[in-house]
Enzyme design. Structure first.
Site, PDB file in Angstrom:
ATOM      1  N   HIS A  14      28.062   2.117  47.303  1.00 25.73           N
ATOM      2  CA  HIS A  14      26.796   1.513  47.720  1.00 25.73           C
ATOM      3  C   HIS A  14      25.667   2.540  47.767  1.00 25.73           C
ATOM      4  O   HIS A  14      24.915   2.633  48.738  1.00 25.73           O
ATOM      5  CB  HIS A  14      26.944   0.804  49.066  1.00 25.73           C
ATOM      6  CG  HIS A  14      27.978  -0.276  49.062  1.00 25.73           C
ATOM      7  ND1 HIS A  14      27.956  -1.312  48.153  1.00 25.73           N
ATOM      8  CD2 HIS A  14      29.077  -0.476  49.825  1.00 25.73           C
ATOM      9  CE1 HIS A  14      28.991  -2.111  48.370  1.00 25.73           C
ATOM     10  NE2 HIS A  14      29.693  -1.622  49.372  1.00 25.73           N
TER      11      HIS A  14
ATOM     12  N   TYR B  24      25.375 -11.124  36.520  1.00 28.80           N
ATOM     13  CA  TYR B  24      24.531 -11.654  37.591  1.00 28.80           C
ATOM     14  C   TYR B  24      23.852 -10.473  38.263  1.00 28.80           C
ATOM     15  O   TYR B  24      24.044  -9.323  37.860  1.00 28.80           O
ATOM     16  CB  TYR B  24      25.330 -12.485  38.600  1.00 28.80           C
ATOM     17  CG  TYR B  24      26.581 -11.840  39.139  1.00 28.80           C
ATOM     18  CD1 TYR B  24      26.523 -10.893  40.157  1.00 28.80           C
ATOM     19  CD2 TYR B  24      27.839 -12.188  38.634  1.00 28.80           C
ATOM     20  CE1 TYR B  24      27.665 -10.303  40.666  1.00 28.80           C
ATOM     21  CE2 TYR B  24      28.994 -11.596  39.133  1.00 28.80           C
ATOM     22  CZ  TYR B  24      28.900 -10.653  40.151  1.00 28.80           C
ATOM     23  OH  TYR B  24      30.034 -10.078  40.646  1.00 28.80           O
TER      24      TYR B  24
ATOM     25  N   LYS C 176      -1.097 -13.745  15.904  1.00 33.43           N
ATOM     26  CA  LYS C 176      -2.059 -14.728  16.420  1.00 33.43           C
ATOM     27  C   LYS C 176      -2.061 -15.989  15.573  1.00 33.43           C
ATOM     28  O   LYS C 176      -2.122 -17.107  16.091  1.00 33.43           O
ATOM     29  CB  LYS C 176      -3.465 -14.111  16.441  1.00 33.43           C
ATOM     30  CG  LYS C 176      -4.564 -15.111  16.810  1.00 33.43           C
ATOM     31  CD  LYS C 176      -5.940 -14.464  16.829  1.00 33.43           C
ATOM     32  CE  LYS C 176      -7.008 -15.504  17.155  1.00 33.43           C
ATOM     33  NZ  LYS C 176      -8.343 -14.896  17.291  1.00 33.43           N
TER      34      LYS C 176
ATOM     35  N   THR D  60       0.832  -1.200   0.000  1.00 34.32           N
ATOM     36  CA  THR D  60       0.000   0.000   0.000  1.00 34.32           C
ATOM     37  C   THR D  60       0.865   1.248   0.000  1.00 34.32           C
ATOM     38  O   THR D  60       2.027   1.227   0.425  1.00 34.32           O
ATOM     39  CB  THR D  60      -0.879   0.069   1.268  1.00 34.32           C
ATOM     40  OG1 THR D  60      -0.025   0.170   2.419  1.00 34.32           O
ATOM     41  CG2 THR D  60      -1.759  -1.146   1.410  1.00 34.32           C
TER      42      THR D  60
END
Length: 510
Positions: free
Chosen positions: A272, A216, A140, A37
């Protein structure tokens, strides 16, 4: 029926044409009929490749200024039909609906349009209707249809189609369906959040499509992931990959230095998530030296951040310290060469990027969402609570300490002098403990607290803190106020010649 499908047709209708040409040419080479289109159709024709206009299939032109192009049963029937369902196949023949084996569709750039500051009308026009419907339909029906919803996947699809001679496996189609539902759900979340920017609906939707697996999490036995556009915020110039803990510290550093964005050269060292060193000075070199003096022990393995360019003298000082990350808006070429001398040291250039306006964290079986604490205490916010008023020098130190206090874990007390962090008491269950911790730490690094100022993130319920602070040499205090026993602390200050100002704003940080 075989789960491997050989494609005979494809519908292509995309906003972004980048990288599309090789795929279109491969389809043509394999004899795959292409339907299209608008601008995509023109793009394909300009390549000299035959294309069937969708209007020829639907017998309807593009209408309503392009708002309706593909929304038609003959298009969606071609996508949603089940090839192993006899009734579906009979209806395709009855209504002359073409089978569509591949759907390549992307979405209007809604988020980019919002970010550009466009008008509401322009933003509304970038809410895709046909595209999102085609993606959902094709995803789907992945058992029979391959759905490609991003130009980032064109190379992979080209390789897959080439290797399979036009065929795709069920596993591949399901994987691309997953990608497509990721695209569609993210798109809908972005639209909802735009409409719900004033939080009329108490609903939480957060979607990040840029994700990376970290080495980790907080500890080696925990998995960790980061979702966000890190590359938009930083240019990584050197060093190893950032860890989960690195990212948390970088976040804390960026938010803290934002408070000093327009100030004189300021350097912060964090560990920290809390600052263990901070100083504002005429030069960034001196700011770093004085920030490090705040706690040279904790600075080991810390995160360093500057609000201005890092130069050679500063880099030479930094190079003597083991640190995980260095962040600055820029570096001189010589400074960068020096800092690259440690192969694992992470060097980041911070870009001008808007930070989130909300904070999000998991809680119980849900999430907590709040507006970010964007209130920065200013001299104009202060109310003199005592007979004695702070000197101009003390006022500057009080604001300096308040900015830092806001970004330190509660309960917290910050001691500062001459725009230098002397020490903080962080994350204590008692404000008295936080103060004692700060005093002990400052004295252990030989700071003279006579004339220092104190900042507290919340009010004093008793006069014990101001009494302890006074005996250590503190001469001026900034706190939010609001305790029913405020007067007790005020009275002690008046009796002992201490200046106290109140901000009216608490800065808890849990």
């Amino acid at each position: 029926m075989s789960t491997t499908k050989k494609a005979s047709s494809a519908l292509i209708s995309v906003f972004h044409k980048d990288g599309l040409e090789p795929l279109v040419k491969k389809f043509n080479e394999l004899g795959i009929t292409i339907y299209s289109t608008g601008g995509t159709e023109t793009f394909i024709k300009d390549l000299g490749i035959d294309v069937v206009p969708v209007e020829d299939v639907t017998s309807y032109p593009s209408i309503l200024g392009g708002r309706v192009k593909t929304l038609h049963p003959k298009v969606f029937g071609g996508i949603l039909n089940r090839q192993d369902n006899k009734s579906d196949q009979e209806q395709l023949k009855e209504f002359e609906i073409p089978q569509l084996d591949i759907v390549i569709v992307d979405l209007y750039p809604f988020e980019k349009t919002v970010a550009s500051g466009a008008s509401e009308q322009d933003i509304i026009e970038k809410i895709d209707i046909g595209g999102i419907s085609l993606i959902r339909a094709a995803a789907k029906n992945y058992k029979d249809t391959l759905c490609v919803s991003s130009m980032n996947d064109y190379d992979e699809v080209l390789e897959m189609i080439t290797t399979g001679n036009g065929s795709t496996t069920l596993e591949d189609r399901r994987r691309f369906a997953t990608k497509s539902f990721n695209v569609s759900s993210h798109y809908d979340s972005a639209i909802f959040n735009y409409f719900n920017k004033n939080h009329e609906e108490a609903s939480f939707k957060l979607s990040e499509t840029n994700g990376q697996v970290l080495r980790y999490g907080e500890n080696p036995h925990q998995k960790g992931f980061f979702f966000g556009d890190f590359d938009a915020m930083f240019n990584k110039l050197h060093g190893k990959e950032l860890s989960y803990n690195n990212l948390l510290d970088v976040d804390a550093a960026v938010n803290l230095i934002q408070e000093f964005k327009d100030d004189a050269p300021t350097f912060a060292i964090l560990k920290h998530n809390n600052a263990c060193g901070l100083a504002t000075r005429p030069t960034i070199h001196q700011a770093y030296v004085d920030a490090l003096a705040g706690d040279p022990v904790s600075a080991f393995g810390g995160i360093l951040i500057s609000n201005v360019e890092i130069d050679k003298p500063t880099a030479e000082e930094i190079h003597n310290l083991f640190c995980e990350v260095v962040i600055a808006p820029s570096y001189t070429p010589v400074a960068l060469d020096i800092l690259k001398g440690k192969k694992n040291r992470i060097i980041l250039v911070q870009n001008e990027v808007d930070l989130p306006k909300t904070t999000v964290r998991t809680c119980l079986n849900g999430v907590l969402v709040q507006e970010k604490d964007e209130k920065t205490d200013k001299i104009s916010d202060l109310t003199n609570a005592t007979n004695k008023k702070p000197t101009d020098r003390e006022l500057e130190d009080l604001i300096f300490a308040s900015k830092l206090c806001k970004h330190t874990k509660s309960n917290t007390i910050v001691l500062a002098k001459n725009k230098q962090l002397c020490a903080s008491g962080t994350g204590q269950t008692s404000r008295v403990d936080a103060l004692n911790q700060a005093i002990h730490k400052a004295q252990s690094f030989n700071f003279d607290l006579n004339g220092a100022v104190l900042a507290s993130d919340a009010f004093f319920p008793f006069p014990d803190c101001v009494e302890i602070a006074h005996k250590s040499g503190v001469t001026s205090v900034i706190q939010p106020g609001g305790s029913i026993k405020d007067q007790l602390s005020i009275d002690y200050c008046n009796e002992n010649g201490i200046a106290m100002v109140m901000t009216g704003t608490r800065h808890f940080k849990h």
